[in-house]
Write a protein that holds these residues in place. Structure first.
Motif, PDB file in Angstrom:
ATOM      1  N   VAL A  95       2.052   3.870 -13.167  1.00  0.00           N
ATOM      2  CA  VAL A  95       0.806   4.622 -13.018  1.00  0.00           C
ATOM      3  C   VAL A  95      -0.339   3.630 -12.820  1.00  0.00           C
ATOM      4  CG1 VAL A  95      -0.751   6.317 -14.054  1.00  0.00           C
ATOM      5  CG2 VAL A  95       1.700   6.423 -14.535  1.00  0.00           C
ATOM      6  N   PRO A  96      -0.924   3.553 -11.609  1.00  0.00           N
ATOM      7  CA  PRO A  96      -0.531   4.306 -10.401  1.00  0.00           C
ATOM      8  C   PRO A  96       0.707   3.683  -9.760  1.00  0.00           C
ATOM      9  CG  PRO A  96      -2.322   2.826  -9.903  1.00  0.00           C
ATOM     10  CD  PRO A  96      -2.101   2.687 -11.378  1.00  0.00           C
ATOM     11  N   PRO A  97       1.328   4.386  -8.801  1.00  0.00           N
ATOM     12  CA  PRO A  97       2.476   3.786  -8.104  1.00  0.00           C
ATOM     13  C   PRO A  97       2.084   2.453  -7.474  1.00  0.00           C
ATOM     14  CG  PRO A  97       2.279   6.122  -7.585  1.00  0.00           C
ATOM     15  CD  PRO A  97       1.041   5.759  -8.336  1.00  0.00           C
ATOM     16  N   ARG A  98       2.977   1.491  -7.606  1.00  0.00           N
ATOM     17  CA  ARG A  98       2.637   0.155  -7.121  1.00  0.00           C
ATOM     18  C   ARG A  98       3.255  -0.110  -5.755  1.00  0.00           C
ATOM     19  NH1 ARG A  98       6.420  -3.638 -11.061  1.00  0.00           N
ATOM     20  NH2 ARG A  98       8.090  -4.010  -9.542  1.00  0.00           N
ATOM     21  N   PRO A  99       2.558  -0.894  -4.891  1.00  0.00           N
ATOM     22  CA  PRO A  99       3.110  -1.209  -3.562  1.00  0.00           C
ATOM     23  C   PRO A  99       4.405  -2.007  -3.680  1.00  0.00           C
ATOM     24  CG  PRO A  99       0.761  -1.681  -3.654  1.00  0.00           C
ATOM     25  CD  PRO A  99       1.183  -1.406  -5.051  1.00  0.00           C
ATOM     26  N   ILE A 100       5.321  -1.752  -2.768  1.00  0.00           N
ATOM     27  CA  ILE A 100       6.610  -2.436  -2.780  1.00  0.00           C
ATOM     28  C   ILE A 100       7.092  -2.554  -1.336  1.00  0.00           C
ATOM     29  CG2 ILE A 100       8.060  -0.353  -2.985  1.00  0.00           C
ATOM     30  CD1 ILE A 100       9.731  -1.897  -5.056  1.00  0.00           C
ATOM     31  N   ARG A 101       7.895  -3.556  -1.059  1.00  0.00           N
ATOM     32  CA  ARG A 101       8.402  -3.775   0.294  1.00  0.00           C
ATOM     33  C   ARG A 101       9.816  -3.223   0.411  1.00  0.00           C
ATOM     34  NH1 ARG A 101       6.121  -7.467   3.700  1.00  0.00           N
ATOM     35  NH2 ARG A 101       8.169  -7.942   4.558  1.00  0.00           N
ATOM     36  N   VAL A 102      10.034  -2.434   1.453  1.00  0.00           N
ATOM     37  CA  VAL A 102      11.365  -1.955   1.802  1.00  0.00           C
ATOM     38  C   VAL A 102      11.618  -2.387   3.238  1.00  0.00           C
ATOM     39  CG1 VAL A 102      12.878   0.047   2.061  1.00  0.00           C
ATOM     40  CG2 VAL A 102      11.156   0.023   0.234  1.00  0.00           C
ATOM     41  N   VAL A 111      11.339   5.148  -4.765  1.00  0.00           N
ATOM     42  CA  VAL A 111      10.247   4.699  -3.916  1.00  0.00           C
ATOM     43  C   VAL A 111       9.787   5.855  -3.032  1.00  0.00           C
ATOM     44  CG1 VAL A 111      11.023   2.304  -3.930  1.00  0.00           C
ATOM     45  CG2 VAL A 111      11.821   3.856  -2.130  1.00  0.00           C
ATOM     46  N   LEU A 112       8.521   5.786  -2.623  1.00  0.00           N
ATOM     47  CA  LEU A 112       7.895   6.840  -1.846  1.00  0.00           C
ATOM     48  C   LEU A 112       7.223   6.227  -0.629  1.00  0.00           C
ATOM     49  CD1 LEU A 112       6.838   9.829  -1.602  1.00  0.00           C
ATOM     50  CD2 LEU A 112       4.856   9.071  -2.928  1.00  0.00           C
ATOM     51  N   HIS A 113       7.514   6.771   0.543  1.00  0.00           N
ATOM     52  CA  HIS A 113       6.852   6.348   1.778  1.00  0.00           C
ATOM     53  C   HIS A 113       5.783   7.373   2.113  1.00  0.00           C
ATOM     54  CE1 HIS A 113       6.239   6.075   6.156  1.00  0.00           C
ATOM     55  NE2 HIS A 113       6.476   4.791   5.994  1.00  0.00           N
ATOM     56  N   LEU A 114       4.526   6.930   2.152  1.00  0.00           N
ATOM     57  CA  LEU A 114       3.415   7.832   2.422  1.00  0.00           C
ATOM     58  C   LEU A 114       3.065   7.821   3.890  1.00  0.00           C
ATOM     59  CD1 LEU A 114       0.906   7.338  -0.527  1.00  0.00           C
ATOM     60  CD2 LEU A 114       2.510   9.195  -0.161  1.00  0.00           C
ATOM     61  N   ALA A 115       2.853   9.009   4.435  1.00  0.00           N
ATOM     62  CA  ALA A 115       2.397   9.098   5.820  1.00  0.00           C
ATOM     63  C   ALA A 115       0.948   8.655   5.943  1.00  0.00           C
ATOM     64  CB  ALA A 115       2.557  10.531   6.331  1.00  0.00           C
ATOM     65  N   ASP A 116       0.177   8.814   4.829  1.00  0.00           N
ATOM     66  CA  ASP A 116      -1.226   8.390   4.812  1.00  0.00           C
ATOM     67  C   ASP A 116      -1.408   7.541   3.577  1.00  0.00           C
ATOM     68  OD1 ASP A 116      -4.430  10.150   4.599  1.00  0.00           O
ATOM     69  OD2 ASP A 116      -3.927   8.034   4.805  1.00  0.00           O
ATOM     70  N   ALA A 117      -1.849   6.321   3.730  1.00  0.00           N
ATOM     71  CA  ALA A 117      -1.916   5.390   2.616  1.00  0.00           C
ATOM     72  C   ALA A 117      -2.839   5.870   1.518  1.00  0.00           C
ATOM     73  CB  ALA A 117      -2.380   4.009   3.109  1.00  0.00           C
ATOM     74  N   GLY A 118      -3.827   6.673   1.848  1.00  0.00           N
ATOM     75  CA  GLY A 118      -4.765   7.146   0.832  1.00  0.00           C
ATOM     76  C   GLY A 118      -4.472   8.544   0.352  1.00  0.00           C
ATOM     77  N   GLY A 119      -3.381   9.166   0.799  1.00  0.00           N
ATOM     78  CA  GLY A 119      -3.113  10.557   0.458  1.00  0.00           C
ATOM     79  C   GLY A 119      -2.725  10.737  -0.988  1.00  0.00           C
ATOM     80  N   PRO A 158      -2.864   2.378  -2.256  1.00  0.00           N
ATOM     81  CA  PRO A 158      -2.225   1.076  -2.245  1.00  0.00           C
ATOM     82  C   PRO A 158      -3.213  -0.007  -1.836  1.00  0.00           C
ATOM     83  CG  PRO A 158      -1.582   2.338  -0.331  1.00  0.00           C
ATOM     84  CD  PRO A 158      -2.383   3.265  -1.189  1.00  0.00           C
ATOM     85  N   GLU A 159      -2.942  -1.233  -2.298  1.00  0.00           N
ATOM     86  CA  GLU A 159      -3.863  -2.332  -2.025  1.00  0.00           C
ATOM     87  C   GLU A 159      -3.883  -2.693  -0.539  1.00  0.00           C
ATOM     88  OE1 GLU A 159      -2.626  -5.451  -4.553  1.00  0.00           O
ATOM     89  OE2 GLU A 159      -3.174  -4.425  -6.409  1.00  0.00           O
ATOM     90  N   ASP A 160      -2.773  -2.549   0.135  1.00  0.00           N
ATOM     91  CA  ASP A 160      -2.732  -2.851   1.558  1.00  0.00           C
ATOM     92  C   ASP A 160      -1.565  -2.109   2.169  1.00  0.00           C
ATOM     93  OD1 ASP A 160      -0.414  -4.326   0.882  1.00  0.00           O
ATOM     94  OD2 ASP A 160      -1.644  -6.090   0.436  1.00  0.00           O
ATOM     95  N   ASP A 161      -1.272  -2.392   3.421  1.00  0.00           N
ATOM     96  CA  ASP A 161      -0.171  -1.709   4.096  1.00  0.00           C
ATOM     97  C   ASP A 161       1.115  -2.510   4.033  1.00  0.00           C
ATOM     98  OD1 ASP A 161      -0.840  -3.775   5.706  1.00  0.00           O
ATOM     99  OD2 ASP A 161      -1.037  -2.595   7.558  1.00  0.00           O
ATOM    100  N   ARG A 162       1.215  -3.412   3.039  1.00  0.00           N
ATOM    101  CA  ARG A 162       2.385  -4.253   2.893  1.00  0.00           C
ATOM    102  C   ARG A 162       3.648  -3.395   2.788  1.00  0.00           C
ATOM    103  NH1 ARG A 162       3.043  -7.514  -2.567  1.00  0.00           N
ATOM    104  NH2 ARG A 162       1.880  -5.665  -3.163  1.00  0.00           N
ATOM    105  N   GLY A 181       4.899  -1.368   4.979  1.00  0.00           N
ATOM    106  CA  GLY A 181       4.839  -0.082   5.661  1.00  0.00           C
ATOM    107  C   GLY A 181       4.506   1.070   4.737  1.00  0.00           C
ATOM    108  N   ARG A 182       3.585   0.845   3.779  1.00  0.00           N
ATOM    109  CA  ARG A 182       3.093   1.899   2.896  1.00  0.00           C
ATOM    110  C   ARG A 182       4.182   2.459   1.985  1.00  0.00           C
ATOM    111  NH1 ARG A 182       0.164   4.896   7.792  1.00  0.00           N
ATOM    112  NH2 ARG A 182       2.347   4.866   8.395  1.00  0.00           N
ATOM    113  N   TRP A 183       5.037   1.595   1.500  1.00  0.00           N
ATOM    114  CA  TRP A 183       6.024   2.022   0.508  1.00  0.00           C
ATOM    115  C   TRP A 183       5.437   1.797  -0.877  1.00  0.00           C
ATOM    116  CZ3 TRP A 183      10.393   4.662   1.347  1.00  0.00           C
ATOM    117  CH2 TRP A 183      10.943   4.647   2.630  1.00  0.00           C
ATOM    118  N   LEU A 184       5.648   2.767  -1.769  1.00  0.00           N
ATOM    119  CA  LEU A 184       5.162   2.679  -3.145  1.00  0.00           C
ATOM    120  C   LEU A 184       6.324   2.929  -4.091  1.00  0.00           C
ATOM    121  CD1 LEU A 184       1.923   4.836  -2.790  1.00  0.00           C
ATOM    122  CD2 LEU A 184       2.075   2.352  -2.736  1.00  0.00           C
ATOM    123  N   ALA A 185       6.353   2.191  -5.191  1.00  0.00           N
ATOM    124  CA  ALA A 185       7.370   2.391  -6.227  1.00  0.00           C
ATOM    125  C   ALA A 185       6.823   3.376  -7.253  1.00  0.00           C
ATOM    126  CB  ALA A 185       7.720   1.071  -6.883  1.00  0.00           C
TER     127      ALA A 185
END
Length: 524
Positions: free
Chosen positions: A424-431, A496-504, A509-513, A515-519
Motif C-alpha cells: 500500500v500503495p502498489p509498488r512499481p515492478i518490472r515484468v 501483479v497488475l498492468h494498468l492501461a492508465d498509469a494514473g488510474g 507509479p513513480e514512472d513507466d518502468r 510498462g506500468r506493471w505494479l505489484a
C-alpha cells in the motif's frame, strides 16, 4: 380452590418467525426443532405445512420452504421490548413464553372504564408500535383467556362465569397434552365439555392429580395466579457537574464512581456488559452519544477509557470547527448505559486459568489505553477489486463492519487465498520477456509475450491475465488493467497488475518502468 381471577392474555401469532426473520416472516418459512416444525408462517400453512410435521414432509409439500433453527433465547430477547410496552400501560405483566403475555385485568380495566376498553387501548398501543396482529383475550383464568386470544379478532371478552360454556365446544387438543388427548379420543371424548362432564373424581381416579387439573381447565376453573416478571434492573448511571468541565482527565476521574456503579449493578444481576452507550451533554444541552463495543466484557477502567477517548474525539472535532458557536466549552453531564449484556457465567475464567486469549486481551487493551482508541487496530477483509481496497482497519474492540461488504458481487475481485503481504500503495515492478523487453497487454487483454522475469528474477510459472475494471464512482478515478500471478525461481509468488492508465484508480507509479506493471501483493 381459589376463585378464578379476570386476566388478559396477549398473543402474538408466529412470534418465533417474527423474531428470526422480521419483515421476511411473511415468506413461506418454518422454525424447526429436533427435525420437526414448531412454528410456520401463514404462507407456509397455505401450502399444507403444519406444526409437528417432520422436515422432510414439510419440504415435500413446499420445496422452497425457508428453514430456520429454533432459538428460544433469540425469541425472548426480541420479546422483551414488547413486554416493556405492555408494562408502560399495565405493570405486572407475566411472560408465559415468547409471544404470549398475561396480566391482571382489574387495574387496567378500572383505569380505562371497562375490560373491552382496556383491551382496545392495549391493541392500539401495540399496533402503533408495529404489532397490529396482536390478539387479546379476557376471561376467568389464564387457560380460558389464552384460548379466547387465539380466537379473537382482535379482541374477545368471555364474560365472568361464562368460561365453561365458552370452552365446551372446543376440541380436547386445546389441552396441549398429546398423550392424554390421544387416550381421550380413543374413549370417544372429543370436546372439553364432554371431558368436564366426566367429573373430577373419575378423572382423578384415572390420571391422578393431573386428571383433576385437566378437569378444572375444561370446566373453566383455572385458578393459576398471575406472577409478574421481575422488573429490569437499573444498570445505567450518570453524573452531573455543577460547573461544566473541559479537561478530559478531570471528567475521567469524576466518572470513575459512576463506572464502578454500573459494574456493581451488572454484578448484582449476574451480568456483564459487552456494548455500552456513553452520552455526553455539554453546557449548551447538546448530547453527543456513541456506542462502544468490547471483545469480551467491560470493566470499570474500560468504561473510563471510553469516556476519555470520546471526550478527546469531541474536543478534536470542535477544535477544527471554525464556527465559534460549536466550539467545545465543557461537559455538564455524563451518562453510561449498557446496551448489550450477557450472562456472567459465560465470561468466567477457566478451571486452570484464563488462558492465552485473556492475557492477550489485557495486554492489547493496556497498549490501547496508552496510545488511544485508534492506536491499536485489527484487520478485516472488505469488498473491492484491488487487494489494497480489501484491507480495512478497525480499532481494537470495535465491531468490524466492512464499508464495502465482501459478500456483495465484485466482478474482477481476486478469489481466495489472498496475498499474505499487501503493498500500500502498489509498488512499481518490472515484468519482462525473454529478450528483456517489457511485457505489455493490448486492448483485447492479450500479452505481448510470455513473462520471463519479474524484477530481473527468472519466472518459473505464471497464470493470467484476468481483467480488472473499476470506475470508482467517476471517470477520473477509473481503473482498467489486467492481473497476473507469477512465481519466480526464489519461490516468491507475486500478484501483479498492468494498468492501461498509469494514473488510474488512484494508483500513481513513480514512472513507466516495466510498462506500468505494479505489484499488488506477495504470497508466502
Amino acid at each position: 380452590m381459589r376463585e378464578p381471577v379476570r386476566v388478559i392474555v396477549l398473543w402474538f401469532p408466529d412470534w418465533p418467525l417474527r423474531a428470526a426473520l422480521g419483515a421476511a416472516a411473511a415468506e413461506p418459512a418454518a422454525i424447526l426443532h429436533a427435525n420437526r416444525v414448531v412454528a410456520c408462517s401463514v404462507a407456509a400453512r397455505a401450502q399444507g405445512v403444519r406444526i409437528g410435521q417432520r422436515r422432510r414432509e414439510a419440504q415435500g409439500l413446499l420445496p422452497s420452504l425457508r428453514i430456520v433453527p429454533a432459538d428460544p433465547g433469540r425469541d425472548e430477547r426480541a420479546f422483551l421490548p414488547v413486554l416493556r410496552l405492555i408494562e408502560a400501560q399495565a405493570p405486572g405483566v407475566q411472560l408465559l413464553r415468547p409471544g404470549l403475555a398475561l396480566l391482571r385485568a382489574r387495574g387496567i380495566a378500572r383505569f380505562h372504564g371497562g375490560e373491552a376498553e382496556a383491551a382496545g387501548a392495549l391493541h392500539a398501543l401495540l399496533a402503533s408500535e408495529g404489532h397490529p396482529d396482536v390478539r387479546i383475550g379476557i376471561a376467568d383464568g389464564p387457560f380460558t383467556a389464552e384460548l379466547a386470544a387465539r380466537g379473537a379478532d382482535p379482541v374477545l371478552v368471555v364474560e365472568a362465569g361464562a368460561s365453561a360454556a365458552f370452552l365446551a365446544p372446543l376440541p380436547v387438543h386445546a389441552l396441549q397434552d398429546p398423550e392424554v388427548t390421544a387416550l381421550l379420543l380413543r374413549l370417544g371424548v372429543r370436546t372439553l365439555g364432554e371431558l368436564a362432564a366426566l367429573g373430577a373424581a373419575r378423572l382423578r381416579e384415572r390420571f391422578g392429580e393431573h386428571g383433576a387439573r385437566l378437569h378444572a381447565l375444561a370446566a373453566g376453573a383455572d385458578s393459576r395466579p398471575v406472577v409478574p416478571r421481575p422488573p429490569d434492573p437499573e444498570l445505567a448511571a450518570e453524573i452531573e457537574f455543577e460547573t461544566p468541565l473541559a479537561q478530559s482527565d478531570q471528567i475521567a476521574f469524576a466518572v470513575r464512581q459512576s463506572a464502578d456503579a454500573v459494574i456493581l449493578a451488572l454484578a448484582k444481576a449476574s451480568l456483564v456488559c459487552t456494548e455500552v452507550r456513553i452520552d455526553l451533554t455539554d453546557d449548551d444541552d447538546e448530547v453527543t452519544s456513541r456506542t462502544w463495543l468490547h471483545p469480551t466484557c467491560f470493566e470499570a477502567s474500560d468504561l473510563v477509557d471510553r469516556v476519555r477517548w470520546q471526550l478527546e474525539s469531541l474536543a478534536a472535532a470542535a477544535a477544527g470547527d471554525d464556527d465559534e458557536a460549536h466550539r467545545f466549552r465543557g461537559i455538564a453531564r455524563v451518562r453510561i448505559a449498557p446496551v448489550a449484556v450477557d450472562d456472567a457465567a459465560h465470561h468466567q475464567p477457566g478451571l486452570f486459568g484464563s488462558g492465552t486469549d485473556e492475557r492477550l486481551h489485557h495486554a492489547v487493551s493496556r497498549v490501547q489505553t496508552l496510545l488511544g482508541h485508534e492506536g491499536v487496530v485489527t484487520a478485516v477483509v472488505a469488498g473491492g477489486r484491488l487487494v489494497a481496497d480489501r484491507q480495512q482497519l478497525t480499532p481494537w474492540g470495535e465491531r468490524a463492519v466492512p464499508a464495502r461488504p465482501a459478500d456483495h458481487p465484485w466482478p474482477g475481485q481476486l478469489p481466495d487465498p489472498l496475498p499474505a503481504e499487501v503493498f500500500v500503495p502498489p509498488r512499481p515492478i518490472r515484468v519482462t520477456a525473454v529478450d528483456g523487453t517489457p511485457v505489455s497487454v493490448d486492448a483485447r487483454g492479450l500479452l505481448s509475450a510470455a513473462p520471463a522475469a519479474v524484477d530481473s528474477c527468472p519466472v518459473r510459472s505464471w497464470a493470467g491475465p484476468w481483467p480488472v475494471r473499476d470506475r470508482r464512482g467517476d471517470a477520473t478515478g477509473a481503473l482498467r488493467g489486467e492481473r497476473l500471478q507469477l512465481v519466480d525461481e526464489q519461490d516468491r509468488a507475486w500478484l501483479v497488475l498492468h494498468l492501461a492508465d498509469a494514473g488510474g484508480g488512484g494508483v500513481d507509479p513513480e514512472d513507466d518502468r516495466g510498462g506500468r506493471w505494479l505489484a499488488e501483493g506477495r504470497y508466502h
